[in-house]
Design a protein around this motif. Structure first.
Motif, short mmCIF file in Angstrom:
data_model
loop_
_atom_site.label_atom_id
_atom_site.label_comp_id
_atom_site.label_asym_id
_atom_site.label_seq_id
_atom_site.Cartn_x
_atom_site.Cartn_y
_atom_site.Cartn_z
N ASP A 181 0.71 -1.17 -0.06
CA ASP A 181 -0.10 -0.14 0.01
C ASP A 181 0.92 1.43 0.04
O ASP A 181 0.50 2.21 -0.69
CB ASP A 181 -0.98 0.05 1.09
N LEU A 182 2.06 1.03 0.87
CA LEU A 182 2.89 2.58 0.82
C LEU A 182 3.31 2.56 -0.73
O LEU A 182 3.59 3.67 -1.24
CB LEU A 182 4.06 2.27 1.74
N ARG A 183 3.79 1.57 -1.27
CA ARG A 183 4.37 1.52 -2.49
C ARG A 183 3.57 2.11 -3.66
O ARG A 183 3.61 2.80 -4.44
CB ARG A 183 4.99 0.25 -2.94
N LEU A 184 2.20 1.57 -3.47
CA LEU A 184 1.18 1.93 -4.46
C LEU A 184 0.86 3.34 -4.22
O LEU A 184 0.81 4.36 -5.10
CB LEU A 184 -0.11 1.10 -4.12
N LYS A 185 0.83 3.99 -3.13
CA LYS A 185 0.49 5.51 -2.63
C LYS A 185 1.53 6.36 -3.46
O LYS A 185 1.50 7.46 -4.13
CB LYS A 185 0.20 5.83 -1.29
N TYR A 186 2.90 5.97 -3.15
CA TYR A 186 3.94 6.44 -3.79
C TYR A 186 3.98 6.43 -5.35
O TYR A 186 4.30 7.57 -5.73
CB TYR A 186 5.34 5.94 -3.05
N ALA A 187 3.75 5.45 -5.75
CA ALA A 187 3.70 5.28 -7.38
C ALA A 187 2.45 6.28 -7.91
O ALA A 187 2.78 6.89 -8.87
CB ALA A 187 3.60 3.87 -7.64
N LYS A 188 1.41 6.33 -7.00
CA LYS A 188 0.20 7.09 -7.66
C LYS A 188 0.75 8.66 -7.53
O LYS A 188 0.26 9.37 -8.52
CB LYS A 188 -0.94 6.65 -6.92
N GLN A 189 1.53 8.92 -6.50
CA GLN A 189 1.78 10.09 -6.39
C GLN A 189 2.80 10.74 -7.42
O GLN A 189 2.90 11.77 -8.08
CB GLN A 189 2.45 10.67 -4.99
#
Length: 238
Positions: A181-189
């Motif tokens: 989830d942290l990786r996904l949030k960072y990727a989306k950002q």
């Protein structure tokens, strides 16, 4: 089981004898000299002067010391504690060092019923509620890198199987899902706020190639990263 109805703050020493007990109060231990080997059902800790340790009520523990030692101990009755506190093994940072200094002054004054000690104990218990565990802090600083469950468990001095259940109770997610989830949030950002290529973003998030990143992103968001970027162009990820 040992019981307690008032705060006790004092210096203690431990012997080489292997002892085991539990008590119905919380206990905060600050090593001043030497070390203490302590084992619970889920942790095996060598407590030394650069760390402190909080032991919750009703946690059976085995303990002994192999060297000359002195510890500052704060015994905390349950009415001072929030419900269901968990053990805490923490580096003696600036805040905890300051707390130890103030507690040492109280222990030296022999005033276990003083208003200052009561206030300090309440502050300590509030800090127990908001304290960020070492492994979760590590995840937030290194989520873009490979992280093993064994590494995280060792930071908390937990057995890996227990660590997984502890982590889920604390965060509501498994370590694997939490990191994803942290990786996904960072990727989306990055997709929304940068002009980086998909290949560069995939490397930044921790994937070996853009194909693996794209498959992972599609599985999570039901669309490829290129489409997500187009649909959210100009927006800022919260």
């Amino acid at each position: 089981m040992k019981s307690l109805n008032r705060v006790v703050c004092e210096k203690r020493s431990y012997t080489r004898e292997l002892l085991s007990h539990d008590h119905d109060f919380g206990q905060l231990l600050f090593p001043l000299q030497g070390s203490l080997q302590m084992q619970t059902a889920s942790q095996d800790i060598m407590l030394e002067p650069d760390h402190c340790f909080y032991l919750p009520p009703r946690h059976n523990h085995v303990f002994h010391s192999r060297d000359r030692n002195e510890f500052l101990i704060l015994d905390i009755p349950t009415h001072f504690l929030p419900e269901d506190t968990e053990s805490m093994y923490s580096l003696l940072d600036q805040q905890w060092s300051s707390i130890r200094f103030l507690l040492l002054e109280e222990a030296g004054s022999k005033g276990n019923d003083s208003a200052a000690l009561m206030d300090l104990t309440r502050y300590v218990t509030s800090k127990l509620q908001i304290s960020v565990s070492a492994s979760i802090d590590y995840i937030h600083r290194h989520f873009k890198e490979p992280i093993s469950l064994q590494t995280l468990a060792e930071m908390e001095h937990y057995h890996p199987v227990y660590y997984s259940s502890w982590f889920k109770r604390k965060t509501g997610k498994s370590p694997k899902v939490y990191i994803a989830d942290l990786r996904l949030k960072y990727a989306k950002q990055l997709l929304i706020t940068s002009t980086w290529s998909i290949s560069r973003i995939s490397e930044e998030v921790g994937f070996e190639n853009s194909s693996s990143f794209t498959r992972w992103f599609v599985k999570s968001e039901c669309m490829p990263p290129q489409k997500y970027r187009m649909m959210n162009n100009g927006k800022k990820e919260p």
